[in-house]
Design an enzyme around this catalytic site. Structure first.
Site, PDB file in Angstrom:
ATOM      1  CB  SER A 224      -0.973  -0.044   1.178  1.00  0.00           C
ATOM      2  OG  SER A 224      -1.940   0.972   1.094  1.00  0.00           O
ATOM      3  CD  GLU A 356      -5.114  -3.534  -4.287  1.00  0.00           C
ATOM      4  OE1 GLU A 356      -5.369  -3.061  -3.165  1.00  0.00           O
ATOM      5  OE2 GLU A 356      -4.104  -4.221  -4.518  1.00  0.00           O
ATOM      6  CG  HIS A 464      -5.790  -1.880   0.011  1.00  0.00           C
ATOM      7  ND1 HIS A 464      -4.805  -1.813  -0.944  1.00  0.00           N
ATOM      8  CD2 HIS A 464      -5.350  -1.133   1.061  1.00  0.00           C
ATOM      9  CE1 HIS A 464      -3.820  -1.048  -0.498  1.00  0.00           C
ATOM     10  NE2 HIS A 464      -4.126  -0.636   0.725  1.00  0.00           N
TER      11      HIS A 464
END
Length: 549
Positions: A224, A356, A464
């Site tokens: 991330s 995501e 995510h």
């Protein structure tokens, strides 16, 4: 109880591990049976007072004879709800984050720039083990190195016969690390959090040999915001990854993040957020606003920072605090730097989760019509023309069978626009910048992956950050990628040395004739093509700067 007692006795009897730093200081760590840990080692002066917001200053005091057996506090966090429309949840979380209980469980503060080294038990200087340096994620708003235990990865490396040393560091986030605006640019203090990471990497180069690591075999990896940080380190100084004439790292792994689609540090949105922090802090009338921000209490700066939009507020991934081109270290638009070949020439692995954007789209459930979706996109992408917004909406229609979670048909459409917005957010911030990077990167060998492991999970799908679970906490078939293949890559620059059940193909371009993706589903690993959502790719990245924030 008996086993716990035996283990505690083993820990107490085993000699505490030591390491000698480059300056000759000897430090002591913690013996944890399967590994030895040196935790919370300072690598920079406390960034407080006049050093607040500035690039870090190397730590210079003696550490000789000191024990480093527990993680240092994380750097200051902001409330990820930010300026949520309802004051109750924001106020409640603000109070929680400033409570003694929160500080006891997840301590944080400004004196936070520490580094952690964890090695297999018995590792000695001269072992020359490969080093994996982890950069944590958290939306550049929250996070800390203590949240990501490396024991699972180190154990896997030992069992593979490819032992590694794991390093992690704290870096400043939110306003403390990524405040933008003209005043910040004029002072040369942009991207302080990236500077923290760079200084941590330099510390590794200087000192890791004393722990048994090989400074010429460093792999940087992150997830991330950590993955985007890895990209920023690849682009640093137009791709110059050297320090004292030698490479700081020889390989990179990026999990859910590539180039940051951001305006310059003195661009409109960064300046707007700076002005908002200044006003909330009561510094609006000060002749030197930065000096005023440096003079206020940390609690007051926390409140002012948390008055800006957070990752879980309505603007979502239009984050208040981001790495931004500063003209000095990130010299230009990151997409242009990649196109121009100004990127470190090292082998890379880069990949994503299939859905995501779903978690981030939960903050925009009030958007339910096409007109509201268009307004949401116009507010989010202020540089995009009406025609570009039209093209975007055509590429990502409100047809719920085409949105994210992908391949779930009519299911998971909790609002008429949720799956559309989730698809756009995920593709803009994560999935399709990966493809852009792979198509334009002129450097080393490339490998890419895409996970669909949780495709049956309601609403958020293969969301995510789920990869962190299989990397650090639980073992599943995907751990063969997030542990074993990554470890093999750090050792041999080839993930196939992990003995995967399928051959991980090299990536040349998204249009190559053969398969170019390693894919993960609920049952196992297979290979496929990176040729999905080409209309979305064209809409977003024919002119990337139109969608910068």
């Amino acid at each position: 109880m008996k086993l716990a007692l035996v283990l505690s006795l083993i820990v107490s009897v085993a000699a505490a591990p030591t390491a000698t730093l480059a300056n000759g200081d000897t430090i002591t760590g913690l013996n944890a049976i399967i590994n030895e840990a040196f935790l919370g080692i300072p690598f920079a002066q406390p960034p407080v007072g006049n050093l607040r917001f500035k690039p870090p200053v190397p730590y210079s005091a003696s550490l000789n004879g000191q024990k480093f057996t527990s993680y240092g506090p994380s750097c200051m966090q902001m409330n990820p709800l930010g300026n949520w429309d309802s004051s109750l949840p924001k106020a409640a979380i603000n109070s929680l984050m400033q409570s003694k209980l929160f500080q006891a469980v997840l301590p944080n503060g400004e004196d936070c720039l520490t580094i952690n080294v964890v090695r297999p038990s018995g590792t000695k200087p001269g072992a020359n083990l490969p080093v994996m340096v982890w950069i944590f994620g958290g939306g550049f708003e929250v996070g800390g190195s203590s949240l990501f235990p490396p024991a699972q990865m180190i154990t896997a490396s030992v069992l593979m016969g490819k032992p590694i040393i794991h390093v992690s560091m704290n870096y400043r986030v939110a306003s403390w690390g990524f405040l933008a605006g003209p005043d910040i640019k004029a002072e040369g203090s942009g991207n302080a959090g990236l500077h923290d990471q760079r200084l941590g990497l330099q510390w590794v180069a200087d000192n890791i040999a004393g722990f048994g690591g090989d400074p010429s075999k460093v792999t940087i990896f992150g997830e991330s915001a950590g993955s985007m940080s890895v990209m920023c380190q690849l682009l640093w100084n137009d791709g110059d990854n050297t320090y004292n004439g030698k490479p700081l790292f020889r390989a990179a792994i990026m999990q859910s993040g590539a180039m940051v689609p951001s305006d310059p540090v003195d661009g409109p949105y960064g300046t707007q957020i700076y002005d908002q922090v200044v006003a909330s802090a009561g510094c609006g009338s000060a002749s030197d606003k930065l000096a005023c921000l440096r003079s206020i209490s940390n609690d007051k700066l926390f409140q002012a920072t948390s008055d800006t939009p957070g990752a879980l507020a309505y603007p979502s991934l239009r984050l208040s605090f981001l790495p931004r081109p500063d003209g000095t270290f990130i010299t230009d638009d990151m997409f242009k730097l990649v196109r121009d070949g100004k990127c470190a020439n090292v082998p890379v692995i880069i990949g994503d989760q299939n859905d995501e954007g779903t978690v981030f789209a939960l903050s925009s459930l009030n958007v339910t019509t096409d007109a509201q979706a268009r307004q949401y996109f116009k507010e989010s992408f202020i540089h995009a023309s009406d025609a570009e917004i039209d093209t975007l909406m055509a590429a990502y229609p409100s047809d719920i069978t085409q949105g994210s979670p992908f391949d779930t048909g009519i299911f998971n459409a909790i609002t008429p626009q949720f799956k559309r917005i989730a698809a756009v957010l995920g593709d803009l911030a994560f999935t399709l910048p990966r493809r852009y990077f792979l198509n334009h990167f002129q450097g080393g060998t490339k490998y890419s992956f895409l996970s669909k492991q949780l495709s049956g999970l309601p609403v958020i799908g293969t969301h995510h950050a789920n990869d962190i679970v299989w990397q650090d906490f639980l073992v599943s078939h995907s751990s063969a990628v997030y542990n074993n293949a990554f470890i093999a890559f750090a050792n041999d620059l080839d993930p196939n040395k992990a003995g995967l059940l399928v051959n991980w193909p090299k990536y040349t371009s998204s249009s190559q004739s053969g398969n170019n993706l390693l894919q993960i589903n609920a049952l196992g690993l297979y290979t496929g093509k990176d040729n999905f959502r080409t209309a979305g790719y064209d809409a977003l990245f024919t002119n990337p700067s139109s969608f910068f924030v």
